[in-house]
Design a protein around this motif. Structure first.
Motif, PDB file in Angstrom:
ATOM      1  N   VAL A 158      34.421 -23.408  45.883  1.00 56.23           N
ATOM      2  CA  VAL A 158      33.375 -22.675  46.598  1.00 56.23           C
ATOM      3  C   VAL A 158      33.517 -23.080  48.063  1.00 56.23           C
ATOM      4  O   VAL A 158      33.893 -24.224  48.371  1.00 56.23           O
ATOM      5  CB  VAL A 158      31.970 -23.016  46.067  1.00 56.23           C
ATOM      6  CG1 VAL A 158      31.805 -22.580  44.627  1.00 56.23           C
ATOM      7  CG2 VAL A 158      31.630 -24.490  46.238  1.00 56.23           C
ATOM      8  N   PRO A 159      33.271 -22.189  49.007  1.00 53.50           N
ATOM      9  CA  PRO A 159      33.518 -22.532  50.416  1.00 53.50           C
ATOM     10  C   PRO A 159      32.465 -23.497  50.956  1.00 53.50           C
ATOM     11  O   PRO A 159      31.281 -23.167  51.002  1.00 53.50           O
ATOM     12  CB  PRO A 159      33.456 -21.188  51.137  1.00 53.50           C
ATOM     13  CG  PRO A 159      32.678 -20.299  50.229  1.00 53.50           C
ATOM     14  CD  PRO A 159      32.891 -20.781  48.836  1.00 53.50           C
ATOM     15  N   PHE A 160      32.914 -24.700  51.343  1.00 51.02           N
ATOM     16  CA  PHE A 160      31.975 -25.674  51.895  1.00 51.02           C
ATOM     17  C   PHE A 160      32.581 -26.437  53.062  1.00 51.02           C
ATOM     18  O   PHE A 160      33.796 -26.614  53.161  1.00 51.02           O
ATOM     19  CB  PHE A 160      31.478 -26.653  50.822  1.00 51.02           C
ATOM     20  CG  PHE A 160      32.501 -27.549  50.174  1.00 51.02           C
ATOM     21  CD1 PHE A 160      33.010 -28.671  50.817  1.00 51.02           C
ATOM     22  CD2 PHE A 160      32.929 -27.307  48.869  1.00 51.02           C
ATOM     23  CE1 PHE A 160      33.921 -29.515  50.204  1.00 51.02           C
ATOM     24  CE2 PHE A 160      33.845 -28.140  48.249  1.00 51.02           C
ATOM     25  CZ  PHE A 160      34.348 -29.253  48.911  1.00 51.02           C
ATOM     26  N   ALA A 161      31.692 -26.885  53.960  1.00 46.34           N
ATOM     27  CA  ALA A 161      32.014 -27.905  54.955  1.00 46.34           C
ATOM     28  C   ALA A 161      31.524 -29.227  54.411  1.00 46.34           C
ATOM     29  O   ALA A 161      30.596 -29.273  53.593  1.00 46.34           O
ATOM     30  CB  ALA A 161      31.355 -27.595  56.291  1.00 46.34           C
ATOM     31  N   ALA A 162      32.142 -30.334  54.852  1.00 48.38           N
ATOM     32  CA  ALA A 162      31.838 -31.616  54.222  1.00 48.38           C
ATOM     33  C   ALA A 162      32.007 -32.767  55.198  1.00 48.38           C
ATOM     34  O   ALA A 162      32.728 -32.678  56.199  1.00 48.38           O
ATOM     35  CB  ALA A 162      32.747 -31.850  53.015  1.00 48.38           C
ATOM     36  N   ALA A 163      31.321 -33.846  54.875  1.00 46.61           N
ATOM     37  CA  ALA A 163      31.527 -35.145  55.521  1.00 46.61           C
ATOM     38  C   ALA A 163      31.319 -36.200  54.447  1.00 46.61           C
ATOM     39  O   ALA A 163      30.930 -35.901  53.308  1.00 46.61           O
ATOM     40  CB  ALA A 163      30.579 -35.337  56.694  1.00 46.61           C
ATOM     41  N   HIS A 164      31.578 -37.448  54.819  1.00 44.57           N
ATOM     42  CA  HIS A 164      31.542 -38.545  53.858  1.00 44.57           C
ATOM     43  C   HIS A 164      30.362 -39.474  54.129  1.00 44.57           C
ATOM     44  O   HIS A 164      29.910 -39.595  55.268  1.00 44.57           O
ATOM     45  CB  HIS A 164      32.836 -39.365  53.928  1.00 44.57           C
ATOM     46  CG  HIS A 164      34.071 -38.561  53.665  1.00 44.57           C
ATOM     47  ND1 HIS A 164      34.895 -38.132  54.677  1.00 44.57           N
ATOM     48  CD2 HIS A 164      34.608 -38.103  52.511  1.00 44.57           C
ATOM     49  CE1 HIS A 164      35.895 -37.444  54.160  1.00 44.57           C
ATOM     50  NE2 HIS A 164      35.739 -37.406  52.846  1.00 44.57           N
ATOM     51  N   THR A 209      33.103 -38.409  65.126  1.00 48.02           N
ATOM     52  CA  THR A 209      32.362 -37.433  64.341  1.00 48.02           C
ATOM     53  C   THR A 209      33.397 -36.559  63.641  1.00 48.02           C
ATOM     54  O   THR A 209      34.191 -35.880  64.300  1.00 48.02           O
ATOM     55  CB  THR A 209      31.464 -36.562  65.222  1.00 48.02           C
ATOM     56  OG1 THR A 209      30.515 -37.399  65.890  1.00 48.02           O
ATOM     57  CG2 THR A 209      30.727 -35.522  64.395  1.00 48.02           C
ATOM     58  N   PHE A 210      33.398 -36.603  62.309  1.00 51.20           N
ATOM     59  CA  PHE A 210      34.461 -35.947  61.543  1.00 51.20           C
ATOM     60  C   PHE A 210      33.869 -34.946  60.566  1.00 51.20           C
ATOM     61  O   PHE A 210      32.939 -35.254  59.816  1.00 51.20           O
ATOM     62  CB  PHE A 210      35.298 -36.975  60.778  1.00 51.20           C
ATOM     63  CG  PHE A 210      36.434 -36.363  60.007  1.00 51.20           C
ATOM     64  CD1 PHE A 210      37.624 -36.072  60.636  1.00 51.20           C
ATOM     65  CD2 PHE A 210      36.297 -36.060  58.660  1.00 51.20           C
ATOM     66  CE1 PHE A 210      38.673 -35.475  59.941  1.00 51.20           C
ATOM     67  CE2 PHE A 210      37.334 -35.474  57.949  1.00 51.20           C
ATOM     68  CZ  PHE A 210      38.529 -35.179  58.592  1.00 51.20           C
ATOM     69  N   VAL A 211      34.418 -33.733  60.584  1.00 53.89           N
ATOM     70  CA  VAL A 211      34.025 -32.666  59.666  1.00 53.89           C
ATOM     71  C   VAL A 211      35.279 -32.129  58.999  1.00 53.89           C
ATOM     72  O   VAL A 211      36.307 -31.923  59.657  1.00 53.89           O
ATOM     73  CB  VAL A 211      33.318 -31.508  60.404  1.00 53.89           C
ATOM     74  CG1 VAL A 211      32.904 -30.416  59.419  1.00 53.89           C
ATOM     75  CG2 VAL A 211      32.125 -32.010  61.181  1.00 53.89           C
ATOM     76  N   THR A 212      35.201 -31.906  57.688  1.00 51.78           N
ATOM     77  CA  THR A 212      36.288 -31.258  56.985  1.00 51.78           C
ATOM     78  C   THR A 212      35.724 -30.086  56.205  1.00 51.78           C
ATOM     79  O   THR A 212      34.520 -29.815  56.222  1.00 51.78           O
ATOM     80  CB  THR A 212      37.029 -32.251  56.069  1.00 51.78           C
ATOM     81  OG1 THR A 212      38.220 -31.636  55.550  1.00 51.78           O
ATOM     82  CG2 THR A 212      36.149 -32.722  54.925  1.00 51.78           C
ATOM     83  N   THR A 213      36.585 -29.346  55.539  1.00 53.36           N
ATOM     84  CA  THR A 213      36.147 -28.207  54.738  1.00 53.36           C
ATOM     85  C   THR A 213      37.015 -28.085  53.496  1.00 53.36           C
ATOM     86  O   THR A 213      38.103 -28.649  53.414  1.00 53.36           O
ATOM     87  CB  THR A 213      36.265 -26.866  55.497  1.00 53.36           C
ATOM     88  OG1 THR A 213      37.648 -26.550  55.676  1.00 53.36           O
ATOM     89  CG2 THR A 213      35.562 -26.896  56.835  1.00 53.36           C
ATOM     90  N   GLU A 214      36.531 -27.323  52.545  1.00 53.55           N
ATOM     91  CA  GLU A 214      37.339 -26.730  51.479  1.00 53.55           C
ATOM     92  C   GLU A 214      36.851 -25.286  51.389  1.00 53.55           C
ATOM     93  O   GLU A 214      35.714 -25.033  51.024  1.00 53.55           O
ATOM     94  CB  GLU A 214      37.160 -27.459  50.145  1.00 53.55           C
ATOM     95  CG  GLU A 214      37.646 -28.898  50.126  1.00 53.55           C
ATOM     96  CD  GLU A 214      39.155 -29.053  50.197  1.00 53.55           C
ATOM     97  OE1 GLU A 214      39.867 -28.014  50.211  1.00 53.55           O
ATOM     98  OE2 GLU A 214      39.630 -30.194  50.268  1.00 53.55           O
ATOM     99  N   LEU A 215      37.720 -24.346  51.738  1.00 58.85           N
ATOM    100  CA  LEU A 215      37.288 -22.946  51.893  1.00 58.85           C
ATOM    101  C   LEU A 215      38.107 -22.036  50.984  1.00 58.85           C
ATOM    102  O   LEU A 215      38.915 -21.234  51.443  1.00 58.85           O
ATOM    103  CB  LEU A 215      37.435 -22.503  53.356  1.00 58.85           C
ATOM    104  CG  LEU A 215      36.634 -23.293  54.397  1.00 58.85           C
ATOM    105  CD1 LEU A 215      36.960 -22.803  55.803  1.00 58.85           C
ATOM    106  CD2 LEU A 215      35.139 -23.184  54.131  1.00 58.85           C
ATOM    107  N   GLY A 216      37.886 -22.151  49.683  1.00 61.17           N
ATOM    108  CA  GLY A 216      38.633 -21.301  48.774  1.00 61.17           C
ATOM    109  C   GLY A 216      39.931 -21.962  48.344  1.00 61.17           C
ATOM    110  O   GLY A 216      40.001 -23.180  48.193  1.00 61.17           O
ATOM    111  N   GLY A 217      40.973 -21.176  48.135  1.00 61.66           N
ATOM    112  CA  GLY A 217      42.243 -21.742  47.683  1.00 61.66           C
ATOM    113  C   GLY A 217      43.143 -20.695  47.060  1.00 61.66           C
ATOM    114  O   GLY A 217      43.084 -19.516  47.392  1.00 61.66           O
ATOM    115  N   GLY A 218      43.988 -21.162  46.153  1.00 63.42           N
ATOM    116  CA  GLY A 218      44.937 -20.275  45.500  1.00 63.42           C
ATOM    117  C   GLY A 218      46.169 -19.976  46.327  1.00 63.42           C
ATOM    118  O   GLY A 218      46.957 -19.088  45.987  1.00 63.42           O
ATOM    119  N   GLY A 219      46.362 -20.703  47.422  1.00 66.04           N
ATOM    120  CA  GLY A 219      47.550 -20.496  48.245  1.00 66.04           C
ATOM    121  C   GLY A 219      47.495 -19.233  49.080  1.00 66.04           C
ATOM    122  O   GLY A 219      48.530 -18.686  49.465  1.00 66.04           O
ATOM    123  N   THR A 220      46.284 -18.777  49.409  1.00 64.22           N
ATOM    124  CA  THR A 220      46.124 -17.612  50.266  1.00 64.22           C
ATOM    125  C   THR A 220      44.813 -17.749  51.028  1.00 64.22           C
ATOM    126  O   THR A 220      44.040 -18.673  50.780  1.00 64.22           O
ATOM    127  CB  THR A 220      46.119 -16.307  49.436  1.00 64.22           C
ATOM    128  OG1 THR A 220      46.173 -15.172  50.316  1.00 64.22           O
ATOM    129  CG2 THR A 220      44.881 -16.207  48.554  1.00 64.22           C
TER     130      THR A 220
END
Length: 339
Positions: A158-164, A209-220
């Protein structure tokens, strides 16, 4: 015994990080190979600077088969003008450029996974040299660091922004404020299952200040997730006071839903190889004990599939993408929903 001083990085930037205006250039890394004895890896970058102010370091394609970040940052590099910046923006759309060119998670040159290679070495492999340059030369320049990921060819999120969660609570608060500013459909308090050697860790240990994401996938990259990346990058730059275009932050029609990864119980790993049958779609709610997936043996017919169930309540935040799975693969991640 005093620590041994590291050699200078072999990487040479073709831009001046301290010069005002817009510069498009490269990080040039010498790489002697069969088809080019005095060749180089040329990593594209853009620097946009306007006077004093904070610095943002923006990266995509840390893994070469993840495309939302690369699209968003190549677009930003082409459209951002200095008159709309207060401070400096360093844009590297394809951080692991050899992997990006090959469309693979790791580098085809040395099989290096850049996001497991930090802090790197100036006298190491190509991947280690890239990690070293970011650690010693680029990260110290930055106040805000954003590294845009998606699931690549083997995962879908699912598309999300993230931090730890961090020991320094002031730093942690800055990170989660930037996550909120990104305004993805979901925002994640993220737990890493393998944080050793990560770019995230290198940036956080320097107090950034660090921000990452996981925005979908499947190699596209999908239109939806690319739009989230483009919008989110500009939102965070506005939040930091670096982008001064006079526009309000662009958000979702509904507020971002906050998710948590409180423990290793979020993850389900395959103990069998075979054909995976998804029993829950991304974003759907699950309760502890619900069936997440089955893995069917493929060596012969007539054998019962192995069943994998949720260990806690939440939503399905990530899943294995290809139809075939190997023992040890992560097949599902459940994120708990914050009330």
């Amino acid at each position: 015994m005093a620590p041994v001083a590291l050699a200078p990085s072999p990487i040479t930037p073709t831009v001046d990080f301290d010069r005002d205006g817009v510069q498009h250039g490269f990080l040039r890394l010498p790489y002697s190979r069969d088809d080019s004895a005095w060749g180089s890896v040329m990593i594209p970058l853009t620097v946009v600077r306007n006077g004093s102010g904070p610095t943002a370091l923006l990266t995509g394609a840390n893994h070469g088969d993840e495309y939302e970040g690369a699209v968003a940052l190549f677009d930003l590099a082409q459209t951002l003008t200095a008159d709309r910046v207060a401070g400096r923006v360093i844009i590297v759309p394809a951080m692991n450029y050899p992997a990006f060119q090959a469309g693979t998670r790791s580098s085809p040159i040395d099989k290096g996974n850049l996001n497991r290679s930090f802090p790197g070495r100036p006298d190491g492999t190509v991947t280690q040299k890239i990690a070293d340059y970011f650690t010693r030369d680029l990260l110290p320049l930055a106040d805000l660091v954003m590294d845009i990921h998606s699931g690549g060819r083997t995962l879908d999120f699912v598309p999300f922004a993230a931090a730890h969660i961090l020991p320094d609570k002031d730093q942690e608060a800055r990170c989660f404020a930037a996550v909120a500013a990104f305004a993805a459909p979901f925002s994640m308090r993220m737990l890493e299952i393998d944080a050793v050697g990560m770019y995230d860790t290198a940036a956080e240990e320097l107090g950034k200040t660090f921000v990452t994401t996981e925005l979908g996938g499947g190699g596209t990259g999908r239109a939806e997730t690319i739009a989230i990346a483009k919008r989110g990058v500009r939102n965070v730059l506005r939040h930091a006071g670096i982008l001064t275009d006079g526009q309000a932050a662009e958000g979702q029609a509904e507020a971002s839903r906050w998710l948590d990864m409180p423990s290793g119980d979020c993850f389900r790993f395959a103990e069998d190889s075979g054909l995976i049958e998804a029993c829950v779609d991304l974003g759907q709610p699950v309760r502890a004990g619900d069936l997440l997936a089955r893995i069917h043996p493929i060596g012969r017919t007539g054998l019962a599939p192995a069943e994998y169930r949720a260990a806690l309540d939440g939503i399905l935040a990530a899943r294995h993408f290809p139809g075939l799975v190997k023992a040890g693969d992560c097949i599902a991640v459940v994120g708990t929903v914050e009330s």
